[in-house]
Each structure stands twice: as structure tokens, then as C-alpha cells.
Design a protein around this motif. Structure first.
Motif, PDB file in Angstrom:
ATOM      1  N   GLY A 403      26.024 -86.310 -23.912  1.00  0.00           N
ATOM      2  CA  GLY A 403      27.001 -85.947 -23.014  1.00  0.00           C
ATOM      3  C   GLY A 403      27.122 -86.621 -21.816  1.00  0.00           C
ATOM      4  N   GLU A 404      26.810 -86.141 -20.719  1.00  0.00           N
ATOM      5  CA  GLU A 404      26.903 -86.855 -19.462  1.00  0.00           C
ATOM      6  C   GLU A 404      25.290 -87.114 -18.847  1.00  0.00           C
ATOM      7  N   ILE A 405      24.330 -86.804 -20.106  1.00  0.00           N
ATOM      8  CA  ILE A 405      23.069 -87.197 -19.445  1.00  0.00           C
ATOM      9  C   ILE A 405      22.605 -88.576 -20.210  1.00  0.00           C
ATOM     10  N   THR A 406      22.083 -89.398 -19.413  1.00  0.00           N
ATOM     11  CA  THR A 406      21.245 -90.670 -19.932  1.00  0.00           C
ATOM     12  C   THR A 406      20.175 -90.664 -19.533  1.00  0.00           C
ATOM     13  N   GLY A 407      18.970 -90.916 -20.369  1.00  0.00           N
ATOM     14  CA  GLY A 407      17.780 -91.001 -19.811  1.00  0.00           C
ATOM     15  C   GLY A 407      16.872 -91.614 -20.901  1.00  0.00           C
ATOM     16  N   THR A 408      15.504 -91.595 -20.518  1.00  0.00           N
ATOM     17  CA  THR A 408      14.610 -92.066 -21.542  1.00  0.00           C
ATOM     18  C   THR A 408      13.979 -90.811 -22.155  1.00  0.00           C
ATOM     19  N   VAL A 409      13.764 -90.759 -23.397  1.00  0.00           N
ATOM     20  CA  VAL A 409      12.926 -89.659 -24.265  1.00  0.00           C
ATOM     21  C   VAL A 409      11.511 -89.852 -23.995  1.00  0.00           C
ATOM     22  N   LEU A 410      11.014 -88.692 -23.080  1.00  0.00           N
ATOM     23  CA  LEU A 410       9.552 -88.618 -23.042  1.00  0.00           C
ATOM     24  C   LEU A 410       8.830 -87.742 -24.096  1.00  0.00           C
ATOM     25  N   LYS A 411       9.506 -86.949 -24.593  1.00  0.00           N
ATOM     26  CA  LYS A 411       8.546 -86.275 -25.724  1.00  0.00           C
ATOM     27  C   LYS A 411       9.656 -85.411 -26.444  1.00  0.00           C
ATOM     28  N   ILE A 412       9.155 -85.520 -27.734  1.00  0.00           N
ATOM     29  CA  ILE A 412      10.230 -84.592 -28.693  1.00  0.00           C
ATOM     30  C   ILE A 412       9.242 -83.733 -29.555  1.00  0.00           C
ATOM     31  N   GLY A 413       9.558 -82.303 -28.958  1.00  0.00           N
ATOM     32  CA  GLY A 413       8.683 -81.186 -29.332  1.00  0.00           C
ATOM     33  C   GLY A 413       9.489 -80.477 -30.501  1.00  0.00           C
ATOM     34  N   PHE A 414       8.740 -79.354 -31.173  1.00  0.00           N
ATOM     35  CA  PHE A 414       9.420 -78.688 -32.074  1.00  0.00           C
ATOM     36  C   PHE A 414      10.587 -77.894 -31.556  1.00  0.00           C
ATOM     37  N   PHE A 415      10.611 -77.498 -30.367  1.00  0.00           N
ATOM     38  CA  PHE A 415      11.682 -76.757 -29.910  1.00  0.00           C
ATOM     39  C   PHE A 415      12.579 -77.371 -28.588  1.00  0.00           C
ATOM     40  N   ASN A 416      11.875 -78.195 -28.055  1.00  0.00           N
ATOM     41  CA  ASN A 416      12.889 -79.034 -27.049  1.00  0.00           C
ATOM     42  C   ASN A 416      12.520 -80.326 -26.810  1.00  0.00           C
ATOM     43  N   THR A 417      13.463 -81.242 -26.212  1.00  0.00           N
ATOM     44  CA  THR A 417      13.280 -82.517 -25.846  1.00  0.00           C
ATOM     45  C   THR A 417      13.088 -83.000 -24.557  1.00  0.00           C
ATOM     46  N   ARG A 418      12.352 -83.573 -23.907  1.00  0.00           N
ATOM     47  CA  ARG A 418      12.422 -84.148 -22.559  1.00  0.00           C
ATOM     48  C   ARG A 418      12.983 -85.196 -22.263  1.00  0.00           C
ATOM     49  N   ILE A 419      13.889 -85.771 -21.269  1.00  0.00           N
ATOM     50  CA  ILE A 419      14.356 -86.856 -20.958  1.00  0.00           C
ATOM     51  C   ILE A 419      14.241 -87.046 -19.608  1.00  0.00           C
ATOM     52  N   GLN A 420      14.012 -88.286 -19.191  1.00  0.00           N
ATOM     53  CA  GLN A 420      13.759 -88.731 -17.633  1.00  0.00           C
ATOM     54  C   GLN A 420      14.946 -89.521 -17.514  1.00  0.00           C
ATOM     55  N   THR A 421      16.025 -89.280 -16.528  1.00  0.00           N
ATOM     56  CA  THR A 421      16.913 -90.189 -16.220  1.00  0.00           C
ATOM     57  C   THR A 421      16.512 -91.354 -15.376  1.00  0.00           C
ATOM     58  N   SER A 422      17.552 -92.235 -15.011  1.00  0.00           N
ATOM     59  CA  SER A 422      17.366 -93.266 -14.132  1.00  0.00           C
ATOM     60  C   SER A 422      16.923 -92.817 -12.732  1.00  0.00           C
ATOM     61  N   PHE A 423      17.373 -91.420 -12.242  1.00  0.00           N
ATOM     62  CA  PHE A 423      16.958 -91.007 -10.863  1.00  0.00           C
ATOM     63  C   PHE A 423      15.694 -90.400 -10.780  1.00  0.00           C
ATOM     64  N   ARG A 424      14.749 -90.324 -11.759  1.00  0.00           N
ATOM     65  CA  ARG A 424      13.747 -89.909 -12.008  1.00  0.00           C
ATOM     66  C   ARG A 424      13.738 -88.209 -12.161  1.00  0.00           C
ATOM     67  N   GLU A 425      14.812 -87.756 -12.808  1.00  0.00           N
ATOM     68  CA  GLU A 425      14.804 -86.465 -12.928  1.00  0.00           C
ATOM     69  C   GLU A 425      14.674 -86.256 -14.511  1.00  0.00           C
ATOM     70  N   GLU A 426      13.902 -84.944 -14.650  1.00  0.00           N
ATOM     71  CA  GLU A 426      13.464 -84.560 -16.132  1.00  0.00           C
ATOM     72  C   GLU A 426      14.408 -83.638 -16.506  1.00  0.00           C
ATOM     73  N   VAL A 427      15.081 -83.974 -17.597  1.00  0.00           N
ATOM     74  CA  VAL A 427      15.907 -82.745 -18.275  1.00  0.00           C
ATOM     75  C   VAL A 427      15.346 -82.294 -19.470  1.00  0.00           C
ATOM     76  N   THR A 428      15.359 -81.172 -19.816  1.00  0.00           N
ATOM     77  CA  THR A 428      14.982 -80.625 -20.949  1.00  0.00           C
ATOM     78  C   THR A 428      16.007 -79.976 -21.885  1.00  0.00           C
ATOM     79  N   LEU A 429      16.272 -80.464 -23.047  1.00  0.00           N
ATOM     80  CA  LEU A 429      17.187 -80.375 -23.810  1.00  0.00           C
ATOM     81  C   LEU A 429      16.993 -79.388 -25.337  1.00  0.00           C
ATOM     82  N   ALA A 430      17.403 -78.492 -25.387  1.00  0.00           N
ATOM     83  CA  ALA A 430      17.001 -77.645 -26.726  1.00  0.00           C
ATOM     84  C   ALA A 430      17.368 -78.489 -27.799  1.00  0.00           C
TER      85      ALA A 430
END
Length: 563
Positions: A403-430
Motif C-alpha cells: 500500500g503506502e507503507i515501504t520498509g524493511t521486514v524485521l520479523k515474520i510471525g505467525f500472526f503479524n509482520t513487523r516492518i521498519q520504514t526509512s524514517f525508523r518507524e515500526e509498522v505492524t501488519l496482520a
């Protein structure tokens, strides 16, 4: 304040029990009026009638209800047969009245028995109080008439002793004194118990707060006091349970001190003994099954450890299995462990104590229904995570756009995935969101590197070869951009007033994407400025004075160096 309130309630209860016991004892200590006895001498004087009637009693045993002779709260004997046409209920009433009459007029209180035709008679000081026939014997329990008579005699002898004790002033004073001492000890123990509860709660809270200061625990508990509250509640529940046990023991002790309430105390004692006996016998009966359960748990544990060591060998490269990659080792290890324990639980379940009871089955059905209705979303999330992991749609460390989120995948879990954007923001996506979205992966062009595309628009009066060379030079000068493979430059559009150029480069570190883009854009501006080329998109409102073209001699003007 709470402890004081509880202690005051306990004091009131103790005083009420003590007062009730004293009043009841005083009431029964008063002499009773003689009981008018009905003419029931036929029970002992007519053995022929007993013989004839006992045969009819056997036939009516299942029809006529049994009756228990109860005097001063104590069960003496249970009558089951008809004697001379008298039902068990009437026999029990007559026997109770005769026992009371014999107790009030007994000189010595000697209980004796006498065998008569087809039965046995029981006397108190030569006064017939009850007659027992063969029809009164409980055949299903295997008892005999003689055994029933002996047990009845023992109960009557105990009743005689209690009746005499009830009329003895020293015994009453001793019971009152023991009750007072027990009440004082009970109150002191309660006070000590709840004081200890307060001390233990404070120490537990202090210990937990000290442990919470550890870094990872501090992050977990920074906004919640759940763990200290739970531990404090457990201590409080334990204290209240201990006070309930103490109250039960105290009430049993006090009731056993007075003859009139002793049957209640014995009933309470027998009840707790029966419960303990049932628990102990159940534990003993369950020992073989529990041993099998322990064996299954040990086997499952060793199997899990063995599988974990195998996965460790796969992870460090000692064992090569093409079906398992580095990214899927951790989830595969967890899934295997879960399957091992699920299989162990399925094998253990029939051998658990109470597993075949209706209550256990009902709880199991309820638990399964709750899982079915409430865990559908969780199961969907978990399946989405497994699909992402095993299909390798995305991997840890890759740069993706969702979508509108661009970042590096930090961890892929069973229930969600954590992404770190270029601005050091951590986004959690189901994971279900990832599965239902379009994913742009910027890291699949070359392993370990991230592709980035930059666009510039330059007028037609600048040679396109020169633009290519300037973009290439800017990429070479950028330290955070990989030179192998070299940057890819393309003219993607010929617009009305300008040409659109796009350059794709590989970033060395995905986590420094923002720094690399900033440095690359700066290098592009420096190179274009040195060569006198404007990075602008010209727009015209009138025809220019001369044609915006590049003559062939100027197609390769060369670049000016930064020196």
C-alpha cells in the motif's frame, strides 16, 4: 481495615456459636417430663406373631420405607421390617420414646441384649427399648442380626454416656472452658494469619518490582501492574482458604465438646475424613495411569529435544535438507514441537483422572466450542503467516511496499509482520492484510541488496548521452550504492517539452535506504551543476526563438570532473 472487619465478623460468629451451644446444652440439661408409652409389649411378648409377620415383612420390604431411630440427634438403628402389623416408622417412633423414657429413669445405665424367638431385644437397665428381627437386617450389606444388635447396643451405650455427661456439671464446665480456650486460640491464629498475609503480599510486591526493573521485563510491565496484582490475589486467596479450614476445624472441635451437638461435630469430622479418603483412594487408583502419563510426557520431551537438535544442525549447515530453508527453520521447529505435544495430549487424555466423567467431557466440549467460535480469526492469521513463510513471498531483511507503507521486514510471525520504514518507524501488519494486499518486493533483483529507481526530466536541448553519463557518474560517486551490477539507465518517456530518464541502482544496506537515496540525489545535483545542465522540466507558452535540438557535433560533449 479489611483485616479488622474480618476479625470482628469471626468474633461475632464464634460468640454466636458459643452462645447457641450453651443455650442448647442448658435446654437439654433441664429434666424432661415422663413420656407416656403406648402399649407395645407385644413386640417382645408375642414371638408367634413375629414369626408370621416377618414372612410378610420380607415381601413388603421394597414397599415399606425404612425408618431410623434417632435420639438427641444420634442415629441408633435403622428399622426395615413390619412387626405385628406395625410399620418401621411407627416402630422407630415408639423405640425413640422408650429410649428417652429409659434414659430419664435409669439407675445405672447398663445396656444389655437378649436373644428371643426370631429376634433380639435390647434393654437399658432391664427396660426393653427396641426389638430387632431378621427383617431389619440389611441383606445387601452382608450384615447379620447379631451384628446389627451389637452395633445398636454400642450406639445406646454411647448415648447413655453422653446423657450422663450432659447432666454432669464438671463435664459441662470443662466443655465451656475448652470452648473458650479454642475460641481465643482461633482468634489469635486468624490475626496471625492475616498479619502474615499482609507481610507476604508486601514482600511479593517488592520482589516483583525489583525483577521488573530488568530491561525486557520493564518494557513488558511498564504500563501494567498485572503480575504483582495476580500474585497478591493468590496470596489472599490462600489466606482465606486457610482461614476457612481453620474455621471448619474450630467448629468441629467446639461441637464435639458438648454431648447435644456432638453428632453434628462427628458428622463434620466424618465428612472431611470421607473426602480425604476419597481423594487418597482416587490418587492411589490413578497411580498406574499417572505413571503412564509421566512416561508419555518424558518421551514427548526427549522427542522434542531430539528434533530441536536436528533443526540446530540444519541451521548451522551440518545437515542439508532442500525442503527446509534458513527462513523456515524457526517456524518449522515450533510447528513440529506443537504437533509432538498435541499428539502426546491426545494419547494422555484417556488416562487422566476423571477423563471419563460427564463433567470432564462437558468441559472438553465447551472448551472445543469456544475454540471453534472464538479462534477462527487467530487460525486465519496463523495460516496466513505460514503461507508467507513457506511460500517465501517476503523474507526477513527484504524491502517491500504494501500500500503506502515501504520498509524493511524485521520479523515474520505467525500472526503479524513487523516492518521498519526509512524514517525508523515500526509498522505492524496482520498477516491476513499482507495476503490480501499487493506486495512490491524491492530486494529480489540481487540477493542482499535493494533496488531503487530515481527519475529526472531534462529538456530536449541536452544530449541524452550526456544525461546517461551524468547519471552513471552520480551513481559511481555515491558510496551507499553498489557498482556491481552497474546502474541501469533508461529513457522511459518522451513528453511534449522534456525527456524522462529513470536510473535503477542497488543499495548496499536496506536499513540505510533513506541515507542512500539522499546521498544519490545530492550526487546527481552535483554532477549536473558541474556540467551546466538544469534539472528542470521546461514548459512553453510560445514557440522558442530557436529549435530545441542537439546538433550531431554536440552529441558527445564529455563530462567535467569534480576537481
Amino acid at each position: 481495615m479489611r483485616i479488622r472487619a474480618i476479625l470482628s465478623i469471626y468474633r461475632s460468629v464464634c460468640i454466636a456459636i458459643f452462645s447457641l451451644v450453651v443455650m442448647v446444652g442448658a435446654t437439654y440439661a433441664q429434666p424432661r417430663k415422663p413420656v407416656v408409652q403406648p402399649d407395645v409389649t407385644v413386640l417382645a411378648a408375642l414371638p408367634a406373631v413375629v414369626v408370621a409377620d416377618s414372612m410378610r415383612s420380607d415381601a413388603l420390604r421394597l414397599i415399606e420405607p425404612t425408618a431410623t431411630v434417632k435420639v438427641f440427634g444420634r442415629d441408633i438403628v435403622t428399622l426395615r421390617g413390619n412387626i405385628a402389623g406395625v410399620a418401621p416408622k411407627q416402630r422407630a417412633s415408639v423405640a425413640a420414646d422408650r429410649i428417652v423414657h429409659a434414659l430419664e429413669n435409669m439407675p445405672t445405665g447398663v445396656v444389655s441384649t437378649k436373644i428371643v424367638s426370631d429376634g433380639e431385644s435390647v434393654f437399658i437397665d432391664n427396660t426393653l427399648v427396641v426389638f430387632l428381627a431378621n427383617s431389619d437386617v440389611d441383606v445387601s450389606s452382608g450384615e447379620s442380626l447379631h451384628f446389627l444388635t451389637q452395633r445398636t447396643s454400642e450406639q445406646l451405650q454411647l448415648l447413655v454416656v453422653e446423657y450422663q455427661e450432659q447432666r454432669s456439671l464438671p463435664d459441662i464446665l470443662l466443655a465451656i472452658g475448652l470452648t473458650i480456650l479454642a475460641t481465643v486460640a482461633f482468634i489469635i491464629l486468624l490475626r496471625v494469619l492475616f498479619m502474615a498475609r499482609g507481610v507476604v503480599v508486601k514482600r511479593v510486591m517488592h520482589s516483583v518490582n525489583q525483577r521488573v526493573k530488568v530491561a525486557h521485563m520493564r518494557d513488558l510491565m511498564s504500563t501494567s501492574k498485572m503480575l504483582p496484582m495476580v500474585l497478591a490475589r493468590l496470596v489472599s486467596i490462600s489466606a482465606y482458604a486457610a482461614s476457612a479450614v481453620m474455621s471448619y476445624i474450630y467448629a468441629t472441635f467446639v461441637l464435639n465438646r458438648f454431648p447435644i451437638t456432638r453428632p453434628w461435630g462427628e458428622g463434620m469430622s466424618d465428612a472431611i475424613i470421607d473426602v480425604i479418603g476419597v481423594i487418597v483412594s482416587s490418587i492411589i487408583a490413578a497411580v498406574p495411569n499417572l505413571a503412564f502419563v509421566v512416561v508419555i510426557i518424558i518421551v514427548a520431551r526427549f522427542t522434542q529435544r531430539f528434533v530441536a537438535k536436528v533443526f540446530d544442525k540444519i541451521e548451522d549447515g551440518t545437515i542439508q535438507i532442500s525442503m527446509i530453508s534458513v527462513e523456515t527453520i524457526t517456524p518449522t521447529r515450533r510447528i513440529t514441537a506443537v504437533l509432538i505435544w498435541l499428539f502426546a495430549i491426545a494419547v494422555i487424555y484417556p488416562f487422566l483422572p476423571g477423563a471419563q466423567s460427564d463433567a470432564f467431557k462437558g468441559v472438553s466440549v465447551l472448551f472445543g466450542l469456544m475454540i471453534s467460535l472464538g479462534a477462527s480469526g487467530i487460525v486465519g492469521q496463523g495460516m496466513s503467516g505460514l503461507i508467507l513463510l513457506y511460500l517465501r513471498t517476503v523474507r526477513t531483511g527484504e524491502l517491500i511496499t504494501v500500500g503506502e507503507i515501504t520498509g524493511t521486514v524485521l520479523k515474520i510471525g505467525f500472526f503479524n509482520t513487523r516492518i521498519q520504514t526509512s524514517f525508523r518507524e515500526e509498522v505492524t501488519l496482520a498477516n491476513s492484510v499482507l495476503m490480501n494486499s499487493t506486495i512490491i518486493n524491492h530486494s529480489r533483483f540481487q540477493e542482499g541488496q535493494v533496488a531503487h529507481t530515481t527519475a529526472v526530466t531534462i529538456g530536449y536541448d541536452t544530449p541524452w548521452r550526456q544525461v546517461h553519463e551524468m547519471l552513471h557518474q552520480a551513481a559511481v560517486d555515491c558510496e551507499l550504492v553498489s557498482t556491481e551490477p552497474p546502474p541501469s539507465i533508461a529513457q522511459t518517456s518522451l513528453r511534449d517539452f522534456y525527456v524522462e530518464y529513470k536510473m535503477t541502482v542497488l543499495l548496499i544496506d536496506p536499513l540505510q535506504r533513506l541515507e542512500a537515496i539522499t546521498q544519490l540525489h545530492g550526487k546527481i545535483q552535483d554532477v549536473f551543476n558541474r556540467n551546466g545542465v538544469q534539472i528542470m522540466s521546461p514548459n512553453y507558452i510560445a514557440d522558442p526563438a530557436s529549435n530545441k535540438i542537439v546538433p550531431p557535433p554536440a552529441w558527445n560533449p564529455g563530462l567535467k570532473s569534480s576537481e
